[in-house]
Scaffold this motif. Sequence first.
Motif, PDB file in Angstrom:
ATOM      1  N   PRO A  73      10.035   3.160  -4.345  1.00 45.18           N
ATOM      2  CA  PRO A  73      10.094   2.559  -3.005  1.00 45.18           C
ATOM      3  C   PRO A  73       8.734   2.638  -2.293  1.00 45.18           C
ATOM      4  CG  PRO A  73      11.818   4.228  -3.330  1.00 45.18           C
ATOM      5  CD  PRO A  73      10.810   4.408  -4.419  1.00 45.18           C
ATOM      6  N   GLY A  74       8.747   2.239  -1.032  1.00 43.42           N
ATOM      7  CA  GLY A  74       7.511   2.295  -0.221  1.00 43.42           C
ATOM      8  C   GLY A  74       7.101   0.899   0.216  1.00 43.42           C
ATOM      9  N   ILE A  75       7.631   0.451   1.394  1.00 40.84           N
ATOM     10  CA  ILE A  75       7.314  -0.914   1.844  1.00 40.84           C
ATOM     11  C   ILE A  75       5.958  -0.974   2.536  1.00 40.84           C
ATOM     12  CG2 ILE A  75       9.749  -1.547   2.030  1.00 40.84           C
ATOM     13  CD1 ILE A  75       9.493  -1.305   5.104  1.00 40.84           C
ATOM     14  N   ASP A  76       5.309   0.192   2.717  1.00 40.07           N
ATOM     15  CA  ASP A  76       4.004   0.253   3.380  1.00 40.07           C
ATOM     16  C   ASP A  76       2.974   0.906   2.462  1.00 40.07           C
ATOM     17  OD1 ASP A  76       5.094  -0.740   5.718  1.00 40.07           O
ATOM     18  OD2 ASP A  76       5.237   1.212   6.711  1.00 40.07           O
ATOM     19  N   ALA A  77       1.753   0.403   2.504  1.00 45.47           N
ATOM     20  CA  ALA A  77       0.653   1.058   1.776  1.00 45.47           C
ATOM     21  C   ALA A  77      -0.665   0.724   2.463  1.00 45.47           C
ATOM     22  CB  ALA A  77       0.614   0.579   0.327  1.00 45.47           C
ATOM     23  N   ALA A  78      -1.543   1.719   2.529  1.00 45.73           N
ATOM     24  CA  ALA A  78      -2.900   1.486   3.026  1.00 45.73           C
ATOM     25  C   ALA A  78      -3.846   2.195   2.073  1.00 45.73           C
ATOM     26  CB  ALA A  78      -3.056   2.040   4.441  1.00 45.73           C
ATOM     27  N   GLY A  79      -4.897   1.514   1.667  1.00 42.39           N
ATOM     28  CA  GLY A  79      -5.803   2.143   0.713  1.00 42.39           C
ATOM     29  C   GLY A  79      -6.996   1.272   0.390  1.00 42.39           C
TER      30      GLY A  79
ATOM     31  N   VAL B  59     -13.778  -4.808  -4.755  1.00 41.48           N
ATOM     32  CA  VAL B  59     -13.609  -3.364  -4.960  1.00 41.48           C
ATOM     33  C   VAL B  59     -14.212  -2.614  -3.763  1.00 41.48           C
ATOM     34  CG1 VAL B  59     -14.325  -1.409  -6.407  1.00 41.48           C
ATOM     35  CG2 VAL B  59     -13.561  -3.561  -7.469  1.00 41.48           C
ATOM     36  N   GLY B  60     -13.447  -1.675  -3.225  1.00 38.11           N
ATOM     37  CA  GLY B  60     -13.923  -0.879  -2.083  1.00 38.11           C
ATOM     38  C   GLY B  60     -13.378  -1.357  -0.747  1.00 38.11           C
ATOM     39  N   ASP B  61     -12.817  -2.583  -0.689  1.00 39.69           N
ATOM     40  CA  ASP B  61     -12.248  -3.062   0.580  1.00 39.69           C
ATOM     41  C   ASP B  61     -11.112  -2.146   1.025  1.00 39.69           C
ATOM     42  OD1 ASP B  61     -13.925  -5.228   0.677  1.00 39.69           O
ATOM     43  OD2 ASP B  61     -12.424  -6.699   0.036  1.00 39.69           O
ATOM     44  N   GLU B  62     -11.086  -1.835   2.314  1.00 34.57           N
ATOM     45  CA  GLU B  62      -9.977  -1.033   2.856  1.00 34.57           C
ATOM     46  C   GLU B  62      -8.916  -1.981   3.404  1.00 34.57           C
ATOM     47  OE1 GLU B  62     -11.811   3.293   3.771  1.00 34.57           O
ATOM     48  OE2 GLU B  62     -11.518   1.985   5.519  1.00 34.57           O
ATOM     49  N   VAL B  63      -7.704  -1.825   2.919  1.00 34.75           N
ATOM     50  CA  VAL B  63      -6.672  -2.836   3.180  1.00 34.75           C
ATOM     51  C   VAL B  63      -5.342  -2.205   3.552  1.00 34.75           C
ATOM     52  CG1 VAL B  63      -7.722  -4.566   1.646  1.00 34.75           C
ATOM     53  CG2 VAL B  63      -6.072  -2.914   0.712  1.00 34.75           C
ATOM     54  N   ILE B  64      -4.495  -3.054   4.172  1.00 39.68           N
ATOM     55  CA  ILE B  64      -3.124  -2.674   4.531  1.00 39.68           C
ATOM     56  C   ILE B  64      -2.193  -3.665   3.845  1.00 39.68           C
ATOM     57  CG2 ILE B  64      -1.477  -2.475   6.443  1.00 39.68           C
ATOM     58  CD1 ILE B  64      -3.931  -2.139   8.326  1.00 39.68           C
ATOM     59  N   CYS B  65      -1.145  -3.157   3.236  1.00 38.87           N
ATOM     60  CA  CYS B  65      -0.160  -4.049   2.625  1.00 38.87           C
ATOM     61  C   CYS B  65       1.223  -3.568   3.084  1.00 38.87           C
ATOM     62  CB  CYS B  65      -0.288  -3.999   1.101  1.00 38.87           C
ATOM     63  SG  CYS B  65       0.809  -5.171   0.280  1.00 38.87           S
ATOM     64  N   THR B  66       1.912  -4.399   3.834  1.00 40.72           N
ATOM     65  CA  THR B  66       3.257  -4.036   4.297  1.00 40.72           C
ATOM     66  C   THR B  66       4.192  -5.220   4.078  1.00 40.72           C
ATOM     67  OG1 THR B  66       2.902  -4.836   6.559  1.00 40.72           O
ATOM     68  CG2 THR B  66       2.356  -2.529   6.138  1.00 40.72           C
ATOM     69  N   GLY B  67       5.418  -4.920   3.754  1.00 44.29           N
ATOM     70  CA  GLY B  67       6.419  -5.980   3.677  1.00 44.29           C
ATOM     71  C   GLY B  67       6.317  -6.822   2.430  1.00 44.29           C
ATOM     72  N   TYR B  68       6.599  -8.115   2.565  1.00 40.85           N
ATOM     73  CA  TYR B  68       6.824  -9.013   1.415  1.00 40.85           C
ATOM     74  C   TYR B  68       7.831  -8.316   0.499  1.00 40.85           C
ATOM     75  CZ  TYR B  68       2.965 -11.615   3.427  1.00 40.85           C
ATOM     76  OH  TYR B  68       2.166 -12.310   4.297  1.00 40.85           O
ATOM     77  N   ASP B  69       7.521  -8.259  -0.786  1.00 40.15           N
ATOM     78  CA  ASP B  69       8.492  -7.606  -1.682  1.00 40.15           C
ATOM     79  C   ASP B  69       8.087  -6.160  -1.999  1.00 40.15           C
ATOM     80  OD1 ASP B  69      10.911  -7.872  -3.270  1.00 40.15           O
ATOM     81  OD2 ASP B  69       9.597  -7.683  -5.015  1.00 40.15           O
ATOM     82  N   LEU B  70       6.988  -5.704  -1.383  1.00 38.72           N
ATOM     83  CA  LEU B  70       6.503  -4.355  -1.700  1.00 38.72           C
ATOM     84  C   LEU B  70       7.595  -3.312  -1.434  1.00 38.72           C
ATOM     85  CD1 LEU B  70       3.904  -2.805  -2.598  1.00 38.72           C
ATOM     86  CD2 LEU B  70       3.548  -2.297  -0.169  1.00 38.72           C
ATOM     87  N   GLY B  71       7.836  -2.461  -2.420  1.00 33.91           N
ATOM     88  CA  GLY B  71       8.815  -1.387  -2.253  1.00 33.91           C
ATOM     89  C   GLY B  71      10.257  -1.844  -2.354  1.00 33.91           C
ATOM     90  N   MET B  72      10.476  -3.134  -2.431  1.00 27.79           N
ATOM     91  CA  MET B  72      11.857  -3.637  -2.589  1.00 27.79           C
ATOM     92  C   MET B  72      12.128  -3.821  -4.086  1.00 27.79           C
ATOM     93  SD  MET B  72      12.179  -6.135   0.710  1.00 27.79           S
ATOM     94  CE  MET B  72      13.901  -6.517   0.441  1.00 27.79           C
ATOM     95  N   ASN B  73      11.593  -4.898  -4.665  1.00 26.38           N
ATOM     96  CA  ASN B  73      11.692  -5.031  -6.125  1.00 26.38           C
ATOM     97  C   ASN B  73      10.321  -5.005  -6.796  1.00 26.38           C
ATOM     98  OD1 ASN B  73      14.664  -5.318  -6.714  1.00 26.38           O
ATOM     99  ND2 ASN B  73      14.381  -6.808  -5.065  1.00 26.38           N
ATOM    100  N   THR B  74       9.288  -4.736  -5.990  1.00 22.76           N
ATOM    101  CA  THR B  74       7.930  -4.511  -6.497  1.00 22.76           C
ATOM    102  C   THR B  74       7.605  -3.039  -6.252  1.00 22.76           C
ATOM    103  OG1 THR B  74       7.250  -6.765  -5.930  1.00 22.76           O
ATOM    104  CG2 THR B  74       5.483  -5.138  -6.164  1.00 22.76           C
TER     105      THR B  74
ATOM    106  N   VAL C  67      16.436 -12.853  20.365  1.00 26.81           N
ATOM    107  CA  VAL C  67      15.323 -13.196  19.467  1.00 26.81           C
ATOM    108  C   VAL C  67      15.368 -12.309  18.236  1.00 26.81           C
ATOM    109  CG1 VAL C  67      12.808 -13.330  19.258  1.00 26.81           C
ATOM    110  CG2 VAL C  67      13.901 -13.902  21.423  1.00 26.81           C
ATOM    111  N   GLY C  68      15.454 -12.908  17.076  1.00 27.72           N
ATOM    112  CA  GLY C  68      15.426 -12.154  15.831  1.00 27.72           C
ATOM    113  C   GLY C  68      13.995 -11.781  15.462  1.00 27.72           C
ATOM    114  N   VAL C  69      13.822 -10.587  14.927  1.00 29.31           N
ATOM    115  CA  VAL C  69      12.482 -10.101  14.552  1.00 29.31           C
ATOM    116  C   VAL C  69      12.493  -9.710  13.087  1.00 29.31           C
ATOM    117  CG1 VAL C  69      10.805  -8.255  14.943  1.00 29.31           C
ATOM    118  CG2 VAL C  69      11.966  -9.317  16.882  1.00 29.31           C
ATOM    119  N   TYR C  70      11.601 -10.291  12.297  1.00 26.46           N
ATOM    120  CA  TYR C  70      11.517  -9.941  10.880  1.00 26.46           C
ATOM    121  C   TYR C  70      10.067  -9.629  10.560  1.00 26.46           C
ATOM    122  CZ  TYR C  70       9.861 -14.752  10.187  1.00 26.46           C
ATOM    123  OH  TYR C  70       9.149 -15.918  10.252  1.00 26.46           O
ATOM    124  N   SER C  71       9.855  -8.569   9.840  1.00 25.75           N
ATOM    125  CA  SER C  71       8.471  -8.190   9.540  1.00 25.75           C
ATOM    126  C   SER C  71       8.087  -8.468   8.095  1.00 25.75           C
ATOM    127  CB  SER C  71       8.244  -6.718   9.847  1.00 25.75           C
ATOM    128  OG  SER C  71       9.161  -5.929   9.135  1.00 25.75           O
ATOM    129  N   ALA C  72       9.037  -8.376   7.157  1.00 22.91           N
ATOM    130  CA  ALA C  72       8.659  -8.465   5.744  1.00 22.91           C
ATOM    131  C   ALA C  72       7.953  -9.777   5.432  1.00 22.91           C
ATOM    132  CB  ALA C  72       9.890  -8.305   4.854  1.00 22.91           C
TER     133      ALA C  72
END
Length: 334
Positions: A67-73, A85-100, A271-276
């Motif tokens: 699992p883990g729908i959030d990652a920063a690195g 290589v070396g870029d500092e990035v944030i990855c949240t949502g989409y399919d991360l931690g769900m089926n990825t 209002v519906g709110v979705y982040s993924a």
Amino acid sequence: MNDRNFYALVAYEDGNSGFRRRIERKSINDLPAGDVVIQVKYSSLNYKDALSASGNRGVTKHYPHTPGIDAAGCVVESTDPTWRVGDEVICTGYDLGMNTAGGFGQYIRVPGNWIVRRPAGLSLLESMRLGTAGFTAAQCLLHLEQNAVTPDKGPILVTGATGGVGTVALMLLQKLGYKATAVTGKATEHDALLALGATAVMDRNELLADSERQLLPARWAGAVDTLGGKALAAAVKGTGFDGVVTCCGNASSGDLPLTVYPFILRGVHLVGVYSANCPMAKRVQIWNKLAGEWKLDLSAICRTVRLGALEDAIQAMLAGQSKGRRVVDLEEVT
Ligand SMILES: NC(=O)c1ccc[n+]([C@@H]2O[C@H](COP(=O)([O-])OP(=O)(O)OC[C@H]3O[C@@H](n4cnc5c(N)ncnc54)[C@H](OP(=O)(O)O)[C@@H]3O)[C@@H](O)[C@H]2O)c1
């Protein structure tokens, strides 16, 4: 790079006792296909992660799974020209931690178009103190602002107030000059919620009283609801003319027991709110706000845990007992 080994928390189905979790040694080769390999420095624990970690097939279909729908690195490998290589990035949502395989592993591999560059003004650690919960709270506030629910219109109701979305919402509301009524089921946390920025605290049972009525006295200009069910219904029924209720969660229920009257007699907006799957332009806009004019110091509501100590935090979250935010530090396992 391809033979690099790392540690990940893996949820697996145990024939006898349902789903369990353990730390496993993995290889980069185990990761799914993708354009960019990221060495994860920090992740965070969200309600969806607790569901994925405990075998919820609505979130994760196939196990074993990380699992883990959030990652920063940091990017360590990329075939996407946007990322080096070396870029500092944030990855949240989409399919991360769900089926990825997600951010509870020391490396992830994802499509390049899931990634946001770390904005100046927000460290990787700070981005994961916010995580999807903070990002979602910010999205709720953006909807209030965009629908002209300004601080002078009246107080905002926040349900699930001691949780991740709730605490960040309260802190943002205070920063932006709103009055906020925090709703909680935890009798021991009223003072802590006032200290966080709530201007009033209400027990959850009080919110749910009179829940059979079609309309309630109009007390709020808007709401951030994380619970769904009767709590969301009460928020809608108790919101005044042209008020805005943002619905982002189902921690209590997926139902919505309502009539049309709050909408046709008071013009309440739901209002519906979705982040993924939040579109990339809006995603970047929200992260930039959180790094700039909406920047918060979340150190007081955030505890940092390592992979080896996540089990207790997952159990507490599933029991509705979590408070504030948990960052996962991937540097060390135990
Ligand atoms: N739409 C999206 O994109 C999105 C993004 C992030 C989160 N969410 C959803 O938002 C909700 C909150 O997420 P979170 O990360 O803030 O979770 P969290 O940290 O676990 O907080 C949830 C809070 O809700 C209350 N609660 C928990 N179980 C409950 C129950 N059975 N009945 C009534 N209240 C209960 C508790 O607060 P009190 O004790 O203070 O009442 C708890 O601290 C979840 O449903 C999550 O899936 C949705």
